[in-house]
Design a protein around this motif. Structure first.
Motif, PDB file in Angstrom:
ATOM      1  N   THR A   1      33.277  49.787  25.276  1.00  0.00           N
ATOM      2  CA  THR A   1      34.678  49.670  25.631  1.00  0.00           C
ATOM      3  C   THR A   1      34.829  49.004  26.994  1.00  0.00           C
ATOM      4  N   CYS A   2      35.999  48.472  27.227  1.00  0.00           N
ATOM      5  CA  CYS A   2      36.332  47.797  28.473  1.00  0.00           C
ATOM      6  C   CYS A   2      36.210  48.776  29.642  1.00  0.00           C
ATOM      7  N   ALA A   3      35.600  48.321  30.739  1.00  0.00           N
ATOM      8  CA  ALA A   3      35.439  49.164  31.924  1.00  0.00           C
ATOM      9  C   ALA A   3      36.770  49.448  32.612  1.00  0.00           C
ATOM     10  N   ALA A   4      37.782  48.644  32.349  1.00  0.00           N
ATOM     11  CA  ALA A   4      39.071  48.810  33.017  1.00  0.00           C
ATOM     12  C   ALA A   4      40.087  49.570  32.168  1.00  0.00           C
TER      13      ALA A   4
ATOM     14  N   VAL B   1      31.450  41.078  34.450  1.00  0.00           N
ATOM     15  CA  VAL B   1      31.893  41.007  35.830  1.00  0.00           C
ATOM     16  C   VAL B   1      30.943  41.854  36.676  1.00  0.00           C
ATOM     17  N   THR B   2      30.548  41.354  37.840  1.00  0.00           N
ATOM     18  CA  THR B   2      29.704  42.125  38.745  1.00  0.00           C
ATOM     19  C   THR B   2      30.597  42.839  39.753  1.00  0.00           C
ATOM     20  N   ILE B   3      30.537  44.154  39.730  1.00  0.00           N
ATOM     21  CA  ILE B   3      31.338  44.997  40.614  1.00  0.00           C
ATOM     22  C   ILE B   3      30.397  45.962  41.313  1.00  0.00           C
TER      23      ILE B   3
ATOM     24  N   GLU C   1      40.424  38.515  31.051  1.00  0.00           N
ATOM     25  CA  GLU C   1      40.425  38.081  32.449  1.00  0.00           C
ATOM     26  C   GLU C   1      41.347  38.956  33.303  1.00  0.00           C
ATOM     27  N   GLU C   2      42.419  39.467  32.718  1.00  0.00           N
ATOM     28  CA  GLU C   2      43.329  40.350  33.454  1.00  0.00           C
ATOM     29  C   GLU C   2      42.606  41.621  33.915  1.00  0.00           C
TER      30      GLU C   2
ATOM     31  N   ARG D   1      38.060  43.347  40.115  1.00  0.00           N
ATOM     32  CA  ARG D   1      37.700  42.598  41.335  1.00  0.00           C
ATOM     33  C   ARG D   1      38.585  43.027  42.506  1.00  0.00           C
ATOM     34  N   GLU D   2      39.883  43.174  42.260  1.00  0.00           N
ATOM     35  CA  GLU D   2      40.813  43.584  43.309  1.00  0.00           C
ATOM     36  C   GLU D   2      40.514  45.013  43.788  1.00  0.00           C
ATOM     37  N   ALA D   3      40.242  45.910  42.864  1.00  0.00           N
ATOM     38  CA  ALA D   3      39.919  47.287  43.234  1.00  0.00           C
ATOM     39  C   ALA D   3      38.634  47.347  44.043  1.00  0.00           C
ATOM     40  N   ASP D   4      37.642  46.548  43.662  1.00  0.00           N
ATOM     41  CA  ASP D   4      36.375  46.498  44.399  1.00  0.00           C
ATOM     42  C   ASP D   4      36.599  45.951  45.806  1.00  0.00           C
ATOM     43  N   ALA D   5      37.413  44.906  45.929  1.00  0.00           N
ATOM     44  CA  ALA D   5      37.694  44.318  47.244  1.00  0.00           C
ATOM     45  C   ALA D   5      38.407  45.329  48.148  1.00  0.00           C
ATOM     46  N   LYS D   6      39.347  46.100  47.602  1.00  0.00           N
ATOM     47  CA  LYS D   6      40.049  47.120  48.394  1.00  0.00           C
ATOM     48  C   LYS D   6      39.090  48.225  48.818  1.00  0.00           C
ATOM     49  N   ALA D   7      38.197  48.619  47.927  1.00  0.00           N
ATOM     50  CA  ALA D   7      37.249  49.688  48.242  1.00  0.00           C
ATOM     51  C   ALA D   7      36.275  49.269  49.340  1.00  0.00           C
ATOM     52  N   ARG D   8      35.943  47.999  49.373  1.00  0.00           N
ATOM     53  CA  ARG D   8      35.014  47.495  50.393  1.00  0.00           C
ATOM     54  C   ARG D   8      35.696  47.234  51.734  1.00  0.00           C
ATOM     55  N   ALA D   9      37.014  47.117  51.737  1.00  0.00           N
ATOM     56  CA  ALA D   9      37.754  46.806  52.987  1.00  0.00           C
ATOM     57  C   ALA D   9      37.826  47.993  53.920  1.00  0.00           C
TER      58      ALA D   9
END
Length: 47
Positions: A5-8, A20-22, A32-33, A39-47
Motif C-alpha cells: 500500500t501507499c506510504a502516504a 521515493v527516498t525519505i 506524484e501527489e 517530500r514536504e513532510a520530510d523537509a519540515k521534519a529536517r528543518a
C-alpha cells in the motif's frame, strides 16, 4: 501474499507505484501527489 500500500494514503499499489527516498529509506507511493506530500513532510521534519 501481503498487498503493498501507499506510504502516504494506504491506497493499494500496482505497477505504476513511484519510489521515493525519505529519510534514507525508499518507500513506494501511488502517485506524484503522495510523493510530494512525503517530500514536504520530510523537509519540515529536517528543518
Amino acid at each position: 501474499m501481503s498487498e503493498k500500500t501507499c506510504a502516504a494514503c494506504d491506497y493499494a499499489l500496482d505497477d505504476t507505484a513511484i519510489q521515493v527516498t525519505i529519510g534514507g529509506r525508499v518507500v513506494e507511493v501511488c502517485c506524484e501527489e503522495c510523493a510530494e506530500k512525503l517530500r514536504e513532510a520530510d523537509a519540515k521534519a529536517r528543518a
